[in-house]
Motif scaffolding. Structure first.
Motif, PDB file in Angstrom:
ATOM      1  N   GLN A 198       0.834  -1.202   0.000  1.00 58.12           N
ATOM      2  CA  GLN A 198       0.000   0.000   0.000  1.00 58.12           C
ATOM      3  C   GLN A 198       0.869   1.252   0.000  1.00 58.12           C
ATOM      4  N   ARG A 199       0.530   2.165  -0.901  1.00 60.96           N
ATOM      5  CA  ARG A 199       1.264   3.432  -0.983  1.00 60.96           C
ATOM      6  C   ARG A 199       0.856   4.333   0.175  1.00 60.96           C
ATOM      7  N   VAL A 200       1.787   5.211   0.565  1.00 65.57           N
ATOM      8  CA  VAL A 200       1.503   6.224   1.580  1.00 65.57           C
ATOM      9  C   VAL A 200       1.877   7.579   1.008  1.00 65.57           C
ATOM     10  N   GLU A 201       1.217   8.610   1.517  1.00 67.58           N
ATOM     11  CA  GLU A 201       1.528   9.977   1.110  1.00 67.58           C
ATOM     12  C   GLU A 201       2.927  10.317   1.628  1.00 67.58           C
ATOM     13  N   ARG A 202       3.784  10.821   0.749  1.00 63.00           N
ATOM     14  CA  ARG A 202       5.187  11.073   1.122  1.00 63.00           C
ATOM     15  C   ARG A 202       5.335  12.009   2.317  1.00 63.00           C
ATOM     16  N   SER A 203       4.585  13.100   2.307  1.00 61.49           N
ATOM     17  CA  SER A 203       4.796  14.125   3.329  1.00 61.49           C
ATOM     18  C   SER A 203       4.214  13.751   4.699  1.00 61.49           C
ATOM     19  N   THR A 204       3.202  12.868   4.718  1.00 67.39           N
ATOM     20  CA  THR A 204       2.512  12.565   5.977  1.00 67.39           C
ATOM     21  C   THR A 204       2.593  11.104   6.395  1.00 67.39           C
ATOM     22  N   ASN A 205       2.984  10.225   5.473  1.00 68.29           N
ATOM     23  CA  ASN A 205       3.024   8.782   5.724  1.00 68.29           C
ATOM     24  C   ASN A 205       1.638   8.188   5.972  1.00 68.29           C
ATOM     25  N   ILE A 206       0.577   8.880   5.521  1.00 76.69           N
ATOM     26  CA  ILE A 206      -0.808   8.404   5.674  1.00 76.69           C
ATOM     27  C   ILE A 206      -1.125   7.476   4.499  1.00 76.69           C
TER      28      ILE A 206
ATOM     29  N   VAL B 229     -10.918   5.086  -4.760  1.00 79.51           N
ATOM     30  CA  VAL B 229     -12.354   4.870  -4.814  1.00 79.51           C
ATOM     31  C   VAL B 229     -12.812   5.122  -6.245  1.00 79.51           C
ATOM     32  N   GLN B 230     -13.517   4.149  -6.814  1.00 80.19           N
ATOM     33  CA  GLN B 230     -14.037   4.317  -8.172  1.00 80.19           C
ATOM     34  C   GLN B 230     -15.371   5.062  -8.100  1.00 80.19           C
ATOM     35  N   LEU B 231     -15.459   6.165  -8.855  1.00 87.93           N
ATOM     36  CA  LEU B 231     -16.684   6.962  -8.899  1.00 87.93           C
ATOM     37  C   LEU B 231     -17.207   7.047 -10.325  1.00 87.93           C
ATOM     38  N   VAL B 232     -18.532   7.092 -10.452  1.00 86.72           N
ATOM     39  CA  VAL B 232     -19.162   7.373 -11.733  1.00 86.72           C
ATOM     40  C   VAL B 232     -19.571   8.842 -11.683  1.00 86.72           C
ATOM     41  N   ALA B 233     -18.951   9.642 -12.557  1.00 86.66           N
ATOM     42  CA  ALA B 233     -19.232  11.082 -12.613  1.00 86.66           C
ATOM     43  C   ALA B 233     -20.202  11.330 -13.753  1.00 86.66           C
ATOM     44  N   MET B 234     -21.341  11.975 -13.462  1.00 86.07           N
ATOM     45  CA  MET B 234     -22.350  12.245 -14.491  1.00 86.07           C
ATOM     46  C   MET B 234     -22.651  13.734 -14.558  1.00 86.07           C
ATOM     47  N   ASP B 235     -22.692  14.239 -15.807  1.00 78.46           N
ATOM     48  CA  ASP B 235     -23.125  15.607 -16.038  1.00 78.46           C
ATOM     49  C   ASP B 235     -23.973  15.612 -17.304  1.00 78.46           C
ATOM     50  N   ASN B 236     -24.276  16.801 -17.830  1.00 78.70           N
ATOM     51  CA  ASN B 236     -25.135  16.894 -19.015  1.00 78.70           C
ATOM     52  C   ASN B 236     -24.543  16.193 -20.230  1.00 78.70           C
ATOM     53  N   GLY B 237     -23.211  16.015 -20.251  1.00 78.40           N
ATOM     54  CA  GLY B 237     -22.553  15.389 -21.389  1.00 78.40           C
ATOM     55  C   GLY B 237     -22.475  13.879 -21.307  1.00 78.40           C
ATOM     56  N   GLY B 238     -22.908  13.280 -20.209  1.00 78.37           N
ATOM     57  CA  GLY B 238     -22.856  11.835 -20.062  1.00 78.37           C
ATOM     58  C   GLY B 238     -22.158  11.425 -18.783  1.00 78.37           C
ATOM     59  N   ALA B 239     -21.613  10.211 -18.801  1.00 77.65           N
ATOM     60  CA  ALA B 239     -20.988   9.656 -17.599  1.00 77.65           C
ATOM     61  C   ALA B 239     -19.570   9.210 -17.893  1.00 77.65           C
ATOM     62  N   GLU B 240     -18.734   9.255 -16.859  1.00 74.42           N
ATOM     63  CA  GLU B 240     -17.353   8.797 -16.961  1.00 74.42           C
ATOM     64  C   GLU B 240     -16.988   8.135 -15.641  1.00 74.42           C
ATOM     65  N   VAL B 241     -16.242   7.041 -15.712  1.00 72.28           N
ATOM     66  CA  VAL B 241     -15.765   6.365 -14.507  1.00 72.28           C
ATOM     67  C   VAL B 241     -14.367   6.881 -14.207  1.00 72.28           C
ATOM     68  N   ILE B 242     -14.161   7.354 -12.979  1.00 65.58           N
ATOM     69  CA  ILE B 242     -12.851   7.851 -12.571  1.00 65.58           C
ATOM     70  C   ILE B 242     -12.447   7.177 -11.263  1.00 65.58           C
ATOM     71  N   SER B 243     -11.160   7.049 -11.047  1.00 65.02           N
ATOM     72  CA  SER B 243     -10.640   6.567  -9.764  1.00 65.02           C
ATOM     73  C   SER B 243     -10.066   7.764  -9.029  1.00 65.02           C
ATOM     74  N   VAL B 244     -10.530   7.948  -7.803  1.00 67.74           N
ATOM     75  CA  VAL B 244     -10.101   9.090  -7.004  1.00 67.74           C
ATOM     76  C   VAL B 244      -9.279   8.577  -5.827  1.00 67.74           C
ATOM     77  N   THR B 245      -8.092   9.151  -5.647  1.00 66.54           N
ATOM     78  CA  THR B 245      -7.215   8.775  -4.550  1.00 66.54           C
ATOM     79  C   THR B 245      -7.467   9.675  -3.346  1.00 66.54           C
ATOM     80  N   VAL B 246      -7.570   9.053  -2.172  1.00 64.42           N
ATOM     81  CA  VAL B 246      -7.761   9.771  -0.912  1.00 64.42           C
ATOM     82  C   VAL B 246      -6.707   9.265   0.069  1.00 64.42           C
ATOM     83  N   ALA B 247      -6.022  10.177   0.752  1.00 59.35           N
ATOM     84  CA  ALA B 247      -5.102   9.798   1.824  1.00 59.35           C
ATOM     85  C   ALA B 247      -5.851   9.916   3.145  1.00 59.35           C
TER      86      ALA B 247
END
Length: 109
Positions: free
Chosen positions: A25-33, A38-56
Motif C-alpha cells: 500500500q502506498r503512503v503519502e510522502r509528506s505525511t506517511n498516511i 475509490v471508483q466513482l461514476v461522474a455524471m453531467d449533461n454530457g454523459g458519464a465517466e468512470v474515474i478513480s479518485v485517490t484519498v489519503a
C-alpha cells in the motif's frame, strides 16, 4: 480544483488500498498516511465517466457501492511517464451526500 457543482458522483467500487507494483500500500510522502482508491461514476449533461479518485486517510472512506457522494477538494493532476499520459484524481475526502432526493419520507399529495 475542479468545479463539481454540475456533476453528480456515485460510488462504483468501494475503497481499495492504492498499491505499488509489489502490492504494498502506498503512503503519502509528506505525511506517511495510507492512500486509498475509490471508483466513482461522474455524471453531467454530457454523459458519464468512470474515474478513480485517490484519498489519503488513516482508514478507507466508508461509502458503499451505489451511494451518491461528494468528493471534497477534487483535483485533476495531469501526468506523463514512459510515453504514456493521463489524469490522476485526488480528493481530501469522499463524503456521502446527505438528504439525497431519493428515499424522502414526505409525500406531496
Amino acid at each position: 480544483m475542479i468545479d463539481t457543482s454540475q456533476v453528480t458522483f456515485t460510488v462504483g467500487r468501494e475503497a481499495q488500498p492504492k498499491t505499488d507494483q509489489n502490492g504494498v500500500q502506498r503512503v503519502e510522502r509528506s505525511t506517511n498516511i495510507p492512500m486509498w482508491s475509490v471508483q466513482l461514476v461522474a455524471m453531467d449533461n454530457g454523459g458519464a465517466e468512470v474515474i478513480s479518485v485517490t484519498v489519503a486517510a488513516p482508514q478507507p472512506p466508508k461509502v458503499p457501492i451505489g451511494t451518491p457522494v461528494t468528493p471534497v477538494e477534487l483535483q485533476a493532476i495531469p501526468w506523463a511517464q514512459n510515453g504514456r499520459n493521463g489524469v490522476a484524481f485526488r480528493a481530501t475526502d469522499i463524503k456521502a451526500v446527505s438528504g439525497s432526493k431519493s428515499g424522502s419520507s414526505t409525500s406531496a399529495s
